[in-house]
Design a protein around this motif. Structure first.
Motif, PDB file in Angstrom:
ATOM      1  N   ASP A  80       0.862  -1.176   0.000  1.00 30.36           N
ATOM      2  CA  ASP A  80       0.000   0.000   0.000  1.00 30.36           C
ATOM      3  C   ASP A  80       0.900   1.229   0.000  1.00 30.36           C
ATOM      4  OD1 ASP A  80      -1.667   2.197   0.671  1.00 30.36           O
ATOM      5  OD2 ASP A  80      -3.100   0.855   1.648  1.00 30.36           O
ATOM      6  N   LEU A  81       0.757   2.067  -1.011  1.00 29.33           N
ATOM      7  CA  LEU A  81       1.661   3.218  -1.171  1.00 29.33           C
ATOM      8  C   LEU A  81       1.467   4.263  -0.083  1.00 29.33           C
ATOM      9  CD1 LEU A  81       1.536   3.611  -5.058  1.00 29.33           C
ATOM     10  CD2 LEU A  81       3.185   2.348  -3.676  1.00 29.33           C
ATOM     11  N   ASN A  82       0.384   4.149   0.687  1.00 28.51           N
ATOM     12  CA  ASN A  82       0.171   5.081   1.801  1.00 28.51           C
ATOM     13  C   ASN A  82       0.904   4.656   3.068  1.00 28.51           C
ATOM     14  OD1 ASN A  82      -1.538   6.850   0.406  1.00 28.51           O
ATOM     15  ND2 ASN A  82      -3.305   5.500   0.724  1.00 28.51           N
ATOM     16  N   ASP A  83       1.335   3.385   3.117  1.00 31.23           N
ATOM     17  CA  ASP A  83       1.995   2.872   4.330  1.00 31.23           C
ATOM     18  C   ASP A  83       3.486   3.194   4.304  1.00 31.23           C
ATOM     19  OD1 ASP A  83      -0.415   1.843   5.106  1.00 31.23           O
ATOM     20  OD2 ASP A  83       0.009  -0.210   4.423  1.00 31.23           O
ATOM     21  N   PRO A  84       4.118   3.312   5.490  1.00 31.65           N
ATOM     22  CA  PRO A  84       5.578   3.494   5.526  1.00 31.65           C
ATOM     23  C   PRO A  84       6.262   2.280   4.900  1.00 31.65           C
ATOM     24  CG  PRO A  84       4.612   3.740   7.733  1.00 31.65           C
ATOM     25  CD  PRO A  84       3.523   3.254   6.837  1.00 31.65           C
ATOM     26  N   ILE A  85       7.352   2.516   4.190  1.00 37.71           N
ATOM     27  CA  ILE A  85       8.041   1.417   3.511  1.00 37.71           C
ATOM     28  C   ILE A  85       9.166   0.897   4.395  1.00 37.71           C
ATOM     29  CG2 ILE A  85       9.452   0.826   1.498  1.00 37.71           C
ATOM     30  CD1 ILE A  85       7.663   2.671  -0.107  1.00 37.71           C
ATOM     31  N   GLU A  86       9.109  -0.386   4.698  1.00 38.58           N
ATOM     32  CA  GLU A  86      10.087  -1.009   5.587  1.00 38.58           C
ATOM     33  C   GLU A  86      10.653  -2.263   4.941  1.00 38.58           C
ATOM     34  OE1 GLU A  86       7.572  -1.632   8.940  1.00 38.58           O
ATOM     35  OE2 GLU A  86       7.885   0.388   9.767  1.00 38.58           O
ATOM     36  N   LEU A  87      11.836  -2.663   5.402  1.00 41.42           N
ATOM     37  CA  LEU A  87      12.464  -3.880   4.895  1.00 41.42           C
ATOM     38  C   LEU A  87      11.648  -5.104   5.285  1.00 41.42           C
ATOM     39  CD1 LEU A  87      16.175  -3.022   5.702  1.00 41.42           C
ATOM     40  CD2 LEU A  87      15.252  -3.368   3.417  1.00 41.42           C
ATOM     41  N   SER A  88      11.665  -6.093   4.391  1.00 42.14           N
ATOM     42  CA  SER A  88      10.905  -7.321   4.598  1.00 42.14           C
ATOM     43  C   SER A  88      11.865  -8.511   4.649  1.00 42.14           C
ATOM     44  CB  SER A  88       9.910  -7.502   3.449  1.00 42.14           C
ATOM     45  OG  SER A  88       9.465  -8.835   3.369  1.00 42.14           O
ATOM     46  N   GLU A  89      11.412  -9.604   5.265  1.00 40.01           N
ATOM     47  CA  GLU A  89      12.213 -10.836   5.252  1.00 40.01           C
ATOM     48  C   GLU A  89      12.183 -11.497   3.868  1.00 40.01           C
ATOM     49  OE1 GLU A  89      11.014 -13.382   8.450  1.00 40.01           O
ATOM     50  OE2 GLU A  89      11.593 -11.925   9.980  1.00 40.01           O
ATOM     51  N   GLN A  90      11.224 -11.123   3.045  1.00 42.04           N
ATOM     52  CA  GLN A  90      11.128 -11.615   1.663  1.00 42.04           C
ATOM     53  C   GLN A  90      12.107 -10.772   0.829  1.00 42.04           C
ATOM     54  OE1 GLN A  90       7.106 -11.327   0.248  1.00 42.04           O
ATOM     55  NE2 GLN A  90       7.311 -12.955  -1.278  1.00 42.04           N
ATOM     56  N   SER A 160      20.813   3.902  -4.831  1.00 40.82           N
ATOM     57  CA  SER A 160      20.357   4.271  -3.477  1.00 40.82           C
ATOM     58  C   SER A 160      19.418   3.215  -2.898  1.00 40.82           C
ATOM     59  CB  SER A 160      19.640   5.626  -3.510  1.00 40.82           C
ATOM     60  OG  SER A 160      20.538   6.641  -3.887  1.00 40.82           O
ATOM     61  N   ALA A 161      18.575   2.638  -3.763  1.00 38.49           N
ATOM     62  CA  ALA A 161      17.680   1.567  -3.316  1.00 38.49           C
ATOM     63  C   ALA A 161      18.494   0.375  -2.830  1.00 38.49           C
ATOM     64  CB  ALA A 161      16.745   1.150  -4.451  1.00 38.49           C
ATOM     65  N   GLU A 162      19.567   0.051  -3.552  1.00 41.48           N
ATOM     66  CA  GLU A 162      20.399  -1.091  -3.168  1.00 41.48           C
ATOM     67  C   GLU A 162      21.149  -0.808  -1.867  1.00 41.48           C
ATOM     68  OE1 GLU A 162      22.935  -4.613  -5.178  1.00 41.48           O
ATOM     69  OE2 GLU A 162      21.489  -3.433  -6.264  1.00 41.48           O
ATOM     70  N   HIS A 163      21.584   0.432  -1.691  1.00 44.36           N
ATOM     71  CA  HIS A 163      22.228   0.806  -0.421  1.00 44.36           C
ATOM     72  C   HIS A 163      21.243   0.623   0.747  1.00 44.36           C
ATOM     73  CE1 HIS A 163      25.484   3.588  -2.394  1.00 44.36           C
ATOM     74  NE2 HIS A 163      25.626   2.311  -2.702  1.00 44.36           N
ATOM     75  N   TRP A 164      19.989   0.998   0.521  1.00 43.33           N
ATOM     76  CA  TRP A 164      18.961   0.869   1.559  1.00 43.33           C
ATOM     77  C   TRP A 164      18.750  -0.611   1.917  1.00 43.33           C
ATOM     78  CZ3 TRP A 164      13.709  -0.986   1.179  1.00 43.33           C
ATOM     79  CH2 TRP A 164      12.915  -0.712   2.314  1.00 43.33           C
ATOM     80  N   VAL A 165      18.837  -1.480   0.908  1.00 38.15           N
ATOM     81  CA  VAL A 165      18.704  -2.924   1.157  1.00 38.15           C
ATOM     82  C   VAL A 165      19.887  -3.429   1.983  1.00 38.15           C
ATOM     83  CG1 VAL A 165      18.639  -5.196   0.020  1.00 38.15           C
ATOM     84  CG2 VAL A 165      17.317  -3.301  -0.921  1.00 38.15           C
ATOM     85  N   GLY A 166      21.029  -2.726   1.902  1.00 33.80           N
ATOM     86  CA  GLY A 166      22.175  -3.104   2.730  1.00 33.80           C
ATOM     87  C   GLY A 166      23.408  -3.500   1.944  1.00 33.80           C
ATOM     88  N   ILE A 167      23.409  -3.234   0.635  1.00 33.76           N
ATOM     89  CA  ILE A 167      24.559  -3.583  -0.204  1.00 33.76           C
ATOM     90  C   ILE A 167      25.197  -2.292  -0.695  1.00 33.76           C
ATOM     91  CG2 ILE A 167      25.320  -4.779  -2.290  1.00 33.76           C
ATOM     92  CD1 ILE A 167      22.596  -6.465  -1.754  1.00 33.76           C
ATOM     93  N   ASN A 168      26.434  -2.043  -0.237  1.00 34.05           N
ATOM     94  CA  ASN A 168      27.094  -0.767  -0.514  1.00 34.05           C
ATOM     95  C   ASN A 168      27.793  -0.807  -1.872  1.00 34.05           C
ATOM     96  OD1 ASN A 168      28.024   1.808  -0.092  1.00 34.05           O
ATOM     97  ND2 ASN A 168      29.832   1.156   1.038  1.00 34.05           N
ATOM     98  N   CYS A 169      26.998  -0.912  -2.947  1.00 39.61           N
ATOM     99  CA  CYS A 169      27.553  -1.072  -4.296  1.00 39.61           C
ATOM    100  C   CYS A 169      27.992   0.270  -4.873  1.00 39.61           C
ATOM    101  CB  CYS A 169      26.509  -1.704  -5.218  1.00 39.61           C
ATOM    102  SG  CYS A 169      25.018  -0.702  -5.407  1.00 39.61           S
TER     103      CYS A 169
END
Length: 389
Positions: A80-90, A160-169
């Motif tokens: 849901d685009l209205n919800d805060p976006i958080e990391l998932s286990e998926q 930037s999206a990949e950095h957010w996932v945790g990969i400092n590419c």
């Protein structure tokens, strides 16, 4: 191959949503011809997009919710685009969540969408399937909602999206996925993001990747350690040579002159970086002259440096390159990517491919008991709309 993938993706979309997709996006993986481990040292890299792709099909959902289906994984998720976006286990969903988060941070206005995607990029082979996922997905939302985003900004937002996932590419993977051109390599200045295209006239040669099918656990810790060693090396060089701002300002002689001020490892890492920077320049000259044998020679030199000085190879990769070096029909071979496993990139004279594939596969299996994976690749265009959409 890709035609079947595209048609299967469209058919899956129709079956899932009962409608025709509004946009079809193709986003490629990438190779790097030369310039390894120097993107984080303000260096130059020489990547190219390839004909292994992720195909996306999109439509507006006319709601704030979005549903994304990964066909190959047989998994899906809704957001849901209205919800805060958080990391998932998926895990795979985080790259997409990261892209949506980037679009929101940058203030772009868009609504929900339905999406399915499928890939011909082998996952875990070092061909940057994650960059293709980020950039293709972002490109699709841009096209669907007519957002004003420049290609280079798609690459930066994907990074930037990949950095957010945790990969400092670095920027190379996303940049080449977006900006690739058929039969061209891109020389990217990782300090300024300036870039230029060079012809990749491999008409008499085939580009073949031999996937070692191993990934040693050293990768992440060694990568971080190499970055630290390079930072230590350049700091010592700056103290002794005030005109030096980064390794690209250095000569091999300068590195040798401060050898006694560096640890053995820091010296070797620094020397590799300075030599590799020079090789990228020489590789561009060779390509401009259509001199593929010289390019191949530089690739062999890079592997030697990565193995002996940067120490990021492994017995499996060394065996592949050492064996291919004895073959007259192989003009160049080296490990590609972070190291400790993954692929070698190889330039082989046309007409000899099948013999060499059979020979190296048999020898590799005899020595390691591992089946080699083999990918034939061609240099192709970057992320784009499929012409029928």
């Amino acid at each position: 191959m890709n035609d079947i993938l595209i048609q299967d993706t469209i058919a899956f979309f129709k079956k899932s949503y009962g409608t025709e997709p509004q946009k079809i996006v193709l986003s490629p993986g990438r190779i790097n011809i030369i310039g390894e481990h120097i993107d984080y040292n303000d260096g130059y890299v020489l990547p190219a997009a390839i004909d292994k792709i992720i195909c996306f099909a999109f439509e507006k959902s006319n709601a704030n919710t979005s549903k994304i289906i990964a066909i190959d994984l047989d998994e899906e998720f809704e957001i849901d685009l209205n919800d805060p976006i958080e990391l998932s286990e998926q895990v795979w969903t985080n790259y997409i969540r990261g892209v949506i988060r980037q679009l929101q941070i940058k203030g772009f206005q868009f609504e929900g969408f339905n999406c399915v995607f499928s890939s011909s990029i082998p996952v875990g082979s070092g061909l940057s399937s994650s960059a293709a996922l980020e950039c293709g997905f972002l490109f699709g939302v841009k096209e669907l909602y007519n957002l004003d985003i420049k290609p280079v900004d798609i690459a930066l937002m994907g990074q930037s999206a990949e950095h957010w996932v945790g990969i400092n590419c670095g920027i190379m993977d996303q940049f080449s996925s977006v900006m690739g051109l058929e039969n061209k390599v891109i020389k990217i200045d990782c300090r300024t993001l300036e870039y230029e295209y060079h012809d990749a006239n491999f008409i008499d040669y085939s580009l073949i990747l031999f996937d070692s099918n191993v990934k040693h656990a050293l990768m992440t810790s060694a990568y971080n350690q190499r970055r630290e060693q390079c930072e230590e090396g350049i700091a010592i060089l700056k103290i002794n040579f005030p005109e030096v701002k980064s390794f690209r300002d250095c000569t091999e002689e300068q590195v040798h002159s401060v050898k006694d001020k560096m640890s053995g490892d820091v010296f070797k890492r620094s020397l590799f970086v300075v030599k590799e920077l020079k090789r990228v320049i020489q590789a561009c000259e060779a390509l401009d002259n259509g001199d593929i044998p010289t390019l191949g020679k530089l690739m062999f030199e890079t592997h030697q440096g990565l193995s002996q000085d940067y120490e990021v190879s492994c017995p499996e990769l060394d065996m592949i390159v050492d064996t291919l070096k004895t073959e007259e029909a192989v003009v160049g071979s080296r490990l590609m990517g972070g190291g400790f496993g993954g692929c070698t990139i190889n330039l082989i004279k046309k007409g000899h491919e099948e013999r060499i594939k059979a020979k190296i596969s048999a020898l590799y299996f005899d020595k390691f008991g591992i089946k080699l994976k083999i990918y034939d690749v061609k240099i192709s265009n970057g992320t784009s709309l499929y012409k029928n959409s």
